[in-house]
Enzyme design. Structure first.
Site, short mmCIF file in Angstrom:
data_model
loop_
_atom_site.label_atom_id
_atom_site.label_comp_id
_atom_site.label_asym_id
_atom_site.label_seq_id
_atom_site.Cartn_x
_atom_site.Cartn_y
_atom_site.Cartn_z
N CYS A 176 1.06 -1.13 -0.09
CA CYS A 176 0.05 0.13 -0.12
C CYS A 176 0.87 1.39 0.04
O CYS A 176 0.12 2.51 -0.10
CB CYS A 176 -0.92 -0.26 1.32
SG CYS A 176 -1.83 -1.66 1.38
N HIS A 316 -3.18 8.16 5.51
CA HIS A 316 -3.09 6.68 4.89
C HIS A 316 -4.39 6.26 4.90
O HIS A 316 -5.13 6.01 4.19
CB HIS A 316 -2.16 5.57 5.45
CG HIS A 316 -2.08 4.24 4.53
ND1 HIS A 316 -1.75 4.35 3.58
CD2 HIS A 316 -2.35 3.14 5.18
CE1 HIS A 316 -1.92 3.01 3.09
NE2 HIS A 316 -1.99 2.30 4.02
N GLU A 327 -2.32 4.89 13.19
CA GLU A 327 -2.11 6.25 12.39
C GLU A 327 -2.41 7.52 13.43
O GLU A 327 -1.36 8.44 13.55
CB GLU A 327 -2.78 6.37 11.19
CG GLU A 327 -2.37 7.73 10.34
CD GLU A 327 -2.73 7.59 8.96
OE1 GLU A 327 -3.50 6.83 8.65
OE2 GLU A 327 -2.16 8.57 8.10
N LYS A 346 -9.19 8.47 1.06
CA LYS A 346 -9.79 7.16 0.98
C LYS A 346 -11.18 6.99 1.19
O LYS A 346 -11.99 6.21 0.81
CB LYS A 346 -9.03 5.81 1.69
CG LYS A 346 -7.47 5.77 1.18
CD LYS A 346 -6.94 4.69 1.75
CE LYS A 346 -5.49 4.53 1.13
NZ LYS A 346 -4.37 5.57 1.71
N HIS A 351 -9.62 2.65 -1.25
CA HIS A 351 -8.02 2.30 -1.23
C HIS A 351 -7.65 1.80 -2.73
O HIS A 351 -7.69 0.96 -2.98
CB HIS A 351 -7.72 1.36 -0.11
CG HIS A 351 -6.23 1.26 0.34
ND1 HIS A 351 -5.23 1.68 -0.58
CD2 HIS A 351 -6.01 0.32 1.25
CE1 HIS A 351 -4.37 1.42 0.02
NE2 HIS A 351 -4.44 0.58 0.97
N PHE A 410 0.86 -3.35 3.83
CA PHE A 410 1.12 -4.98 4.48
C PHE A 410 2.49 -5.16 4.10
O PHE A 410 3.22 -4.93 3.23
CB PHE A 410 0.18 -5.80 3.45
CG PHE A 410 -1.15 -6.08 3.78
CD1 PHE A 410 -1.67 -5.37 5.04
CD2 PHE A 410 -1.95 -6.57 3.14
CE1 PHE A 410 -3.03 -5.36 5.45
CE2 PHE A 410 -3.38 -6.88 3.34
CZ PHE A 410 -3.86 -6.01 4.62
#
Lengths: 423, 373
Positions: A176, A316, A327, A346, A351, A410
């Protein structure tokens, strides 16, 4: 402003941007949708969704696939990357048609032979229930186009050919954080003096059954299927997963020196980049947030700034319970008791995975250009564990000179960028 | 100011075994280990038996990976050990050249067989059902390309930075090039770079069979293979790169100096040929007559012929080792493996060794190593 930064490296300017998102084709349409708080999340129309736990996504359907079989992921990624790159290169007015004066860095998902292709070979093989891979291979042998389509280097090679970039095209993935990594590699090439310009792309086109099911089996996806536009809820109390999405962004990076020399319009600067890998777990961050905090701090330090000089954070913000909690921890650790506003694109575009870091870097530049913070939509029930100003639901004006853009992947790969105003 | 970059550790695994000693045999032209039965009609070079526990002590970690990630993680550990760098992993940078991870072959076969006979609409719904019930949740992570790097971080604690390049042979060469360039300009003192490839995989054979380039039938020396001359080999190769000052400061021995590395990507049409691309790269390296050549010829006919034309144009090249003949062609692992072999050649006394890379489809690369002065 000087042409060299506090570390004696070339200052890196952005002179061209291009976007494809679920909100539209092109920078203007995507940014207008984002500022309006519009959602690009819809019911999946590309394939039947029976037996799926999640049936929503941010699909990007290309004009040329109307009335035909949907593109495979590599075909979709390549086309969206090319669209975004065309917009960025044209806007930058750099080089000559088919002759971009620098290397290509392409952030993209891994690609492979897909089910429609496997089924074509299986039908040709006529092996019935005894079918084996060797039968598929017999049918696939000599299909050079399939080979070139599914090689990891295939998309980059074709884009390099089309845009005439120099040297070996670099394709990469950091999950990501991929889009941010592609920008970081371009920044480094320019700072090293290896190139005066770089074409950096992040592209994603993986809304197909198997990819969706894989994420679904990790319990990563929202299952709020009844209300697609309300499904992506970063930082909100009832968030329960991210929404898979597609798109692409391209940035033309140049040394500020060469951009000035050719009289180019500078849209903004990439002031810094920072990264830190996490060794804790395949899908979860270390509970101490060390790698996330380290990446955020590294980017700010690389930019020669203090945390207090960051005006806004492009999150993010995936909308998974875990990411948003971590976060928030990172925000408080880096910025203390009065963190700057943070919002998640997002919430509207979903995403976009390999594209996200690049798309969000472009949105960060536009935030500075228009002095307007895009919102985090679907903010209905605040999460008491998230004491942050998430720019709830509606865009607002703000004085913004420097943006921190976060990307956490990830596999523990975390990359943050600091984007600044044009000098 | 560019700092010299040393190679201070090698982690090498192939059908010949693991470690430098096993691979001295490759340099001497060892007869290859070949499995001609399991994936007939395609011969492959299999992996040796590995004691995975030595490098991946937790069974839980081993279970979270398929063979490709395990192999790469294992070889990465060998390289770290060889460099004596266990204590330096927190600030060690990492670039991995990755392919795709293993699919569930049995599930693919069962689903494909069933769906091939169904009408398309019915097949699509059935595909969802079979995948949702049949895919192991952990398989996704075991398949993801960036999770080889992720596992190296988790198992060995390498956390300075982590990047994964994709793009077959060329990805590995650019991984080495960019890793070295970052060290030379002072972005870190030590880094780990490499790749792994498992040849014993039907899914990868499907991809390479589509090119029409795989050798069928009995293994044969490269010169006798004809148009379809690729024999895939299971290989993992990781290198620890380090600035000379960083290595000296900790008293580490340099195995070789990475004198230069250059990469390119010819379109391979008309004048823009692979051999012209490689000749351009060679002109950027301080290559001397007599350098040992570790050839990156894969056996793929066109690229192998291009490499031969390139080498014929070099002034007085030295002895040549065709590594793909003893190890097989290992895609993302090929260039790092050749660079590791070049390092061993230099260690054995050669004044210079040139590793070449000629991608099956695209990508040219050259790296030059010399003894540490």
């Amino acid at each position: 402003m000087k042409d060299r930064n506090h570390l004696g490296r070339h200052v890196v300017a952005v002179t061209g941007i291009g976007l494809v998102t679920p909100l539209g084709f092109g920078v203007a349409e995507s940014w207008a949708g984002l500022l309006a708080g519009r959602s690009g999340i819809r019911r999946i129309s590309r394939f039947p969704t029976e037996h799926l736990r999640t049936t929503i996504a941010g699909e990007v359907t290309l004009p040329e696939e109307m009335g035909r079989e949907p593109f495979t992921s590599p075909e979709r990624v390549e086309r969206m990357a090319a669209l975004a790159a065309e917009e960025a290169v044209a806007g930058a007015g750099i080089g000559a048609p088919g002759r971009f004066p620098g290397p290509l860095f392409l952030g993209m998902p891994p690609v492979e032979v897909e089910w429609p292709q496997r089924l074509v070979f299986a039908r040709q093989a006529e092996a019935g229930a005894a079918l084996r891979y060797s039968d598929l291979i017999a049918a696939a042998s000599g299909q050079q186009a399939l080979f070139e389509n599914c090689l990891f280097g295939g998309i980059g090679e074709r884009l390099a050919d089309r845009f005439g970039t120099s040297g070996a095209p670099i394709s990469l993935t950091t999950a990501c954080a991929t889009g941010a990594s592609s920008i970081q590699l371009g920044v480094e090439a320019i700072q090293r003096g290896e190139a005066q310009a770089a074409l950096c792309i992040g592209a994603e086109g993986s809304v197909q059954p198997e990819a969706l099911i894989r994420f679904s089996l990790l319990s990563a996806l929202s299952t709020r299927n009844d209300e697609p536009p309300r499904a992506s809820r970063p930082f909100e109390k009832t968030r329960e997963g991210f929404v898979m999405s597609e798109g692409a962004a391209a940035l033309v990076l140049e040394s500020l020196e060469s951009a000035r020399a050719r009289g180019a319009t500078v849209l903004g600067l990439i002031l810094g980049a920072g990264e830190r890998a996490d060794s804790f777990h395949r899908t979860r961050s270390n509970p101490d947030g060390g790698a996330i905090i380290g990446a955020m701090r590294a980017a700010i330090t690389d930019a020669g700034l203090e945390p207090g000089q960051i005006d806004y954070v492009n999150a993010h913000g995936t909308g998974t319970p875990e990411n948003d909690k971590m976060e928030t921890l990172g925000m408080r650790a880096v910025f203390g008791d009065s963190p700057p506003p943070i919002s998640s694109n997002k919430s509207m575009i979903g995403h976009t995975l390999s594209a996200a870091g690049a798309i969000e870097a472009v949105f960060s530049l536009l935030t500075i250009r228009d002095q307007r913070l895009p919102p985090t939509i679907n903010h209905e029930a605040p999460d008491p564990a998230i004491p942050l100003d998430v720019v709830p639901n509606v865009a607002r004006d703000a004085k913004v000179a420097r943006v921190l853009s976060n990307s956490f992947g990830f596999g523990g790969q975390n990359v943050c960028l600091v984007v600044g105003a044009a000098p | 100011m560019a700092e010299p970059v040393w190679i201070t550790g090698i982690g090498l695994v192939s059908c010949l075994g693991e470690g430098p000693e096993a691979h001295a045999a490759a340099l001497a032209g060892a007869s290859p280990v070949v499995d001609e039965e399991s994936f007939a009609p395609f011969p492959v070079h299999p992996l040796p038996a590995l004691n995975l526990d030595r490098q991946i002590p937790k069974k839980g970690d081993q279970r979270q990976m398929e063979p490709w990630q395990r192999l790469g993680t294992y070889a990465a550990g060998l390289a770290i050990d060889h460099a004596g760098a266990r204590g330096l992993v927190a600030d060690m940078h990492l670039v991995v050249a990755a392919g795709g991870g293993e699919r569930d072959i049995g599930l693919d076969e069962a689903i494909t067989a069933e769906l091939a006979t169904l009408p398309p609409a019915e097949a699509a719904a059935r595909l969802n059902e079979r995948l949702a019930n049949g895919l192991r949740p952990t398989l996704f992570l075991a398949q993801l390309s960036n999770l080889l790097a992720g596992n190296i971080s988790i198992v060995h604690g390498v956390t300075g930075s982590s990047r994964t390049f994709m793009g077959e042979e060329a990805a590995a060469a650019d991984a080495v090039r960019i890793t070295a360039a970052r060290l030379a300009e002072g972005r870190g003192g030590i880094a780990l770079v490499g790749g792994a490839y498992v040849a014993a995989r039907w899914d990868m054979l499907l991809l390479y069979a589509a090119s029409g380039g795989l050798l069928r039938g009995a293994w044969a020396p490269m010169a006798e293979r004809g148009e379809a001359g690729l024999v895939m080999g299971s290989v993992a190769a990781f290198l620890v790169l380090e600035t000379a000052s960083h290595a000296r400061a900790r008293g580490a021995t340099g195995l070789a100096v990475l004198t230069g590395i250059a990469t390119g990507a010819a379109r391979r049409r008309g004048e823009d040929s692979a051999e012209a691309s490689a000749a351009g790269l060679a002109a950027r390296l301080p290559l001397r007559p007599g350098a040992t050549v570790i050839s990156g010829a894969s056996g793929a006919a066109a690229a192998t012929a291009a490499e031969a034309r390139f080498l014929a144009g070099l002034p007085a090249p030295g002895p040549m080792v065709r590594s793909a003949e003893s190890l097989g062609h290992s895609v993302e692992a090929a260039f790092p493996a050749n660079l590791a072999l070049a390092t061993l050649v230099v260690q054995a006394g050669a004044p210079q060794a040139l590793a070449t890379g000629f991608g099956v489809w695209r990508g040219e690369a050259l790296a030059l190593v010399e003894p540490v002065a």
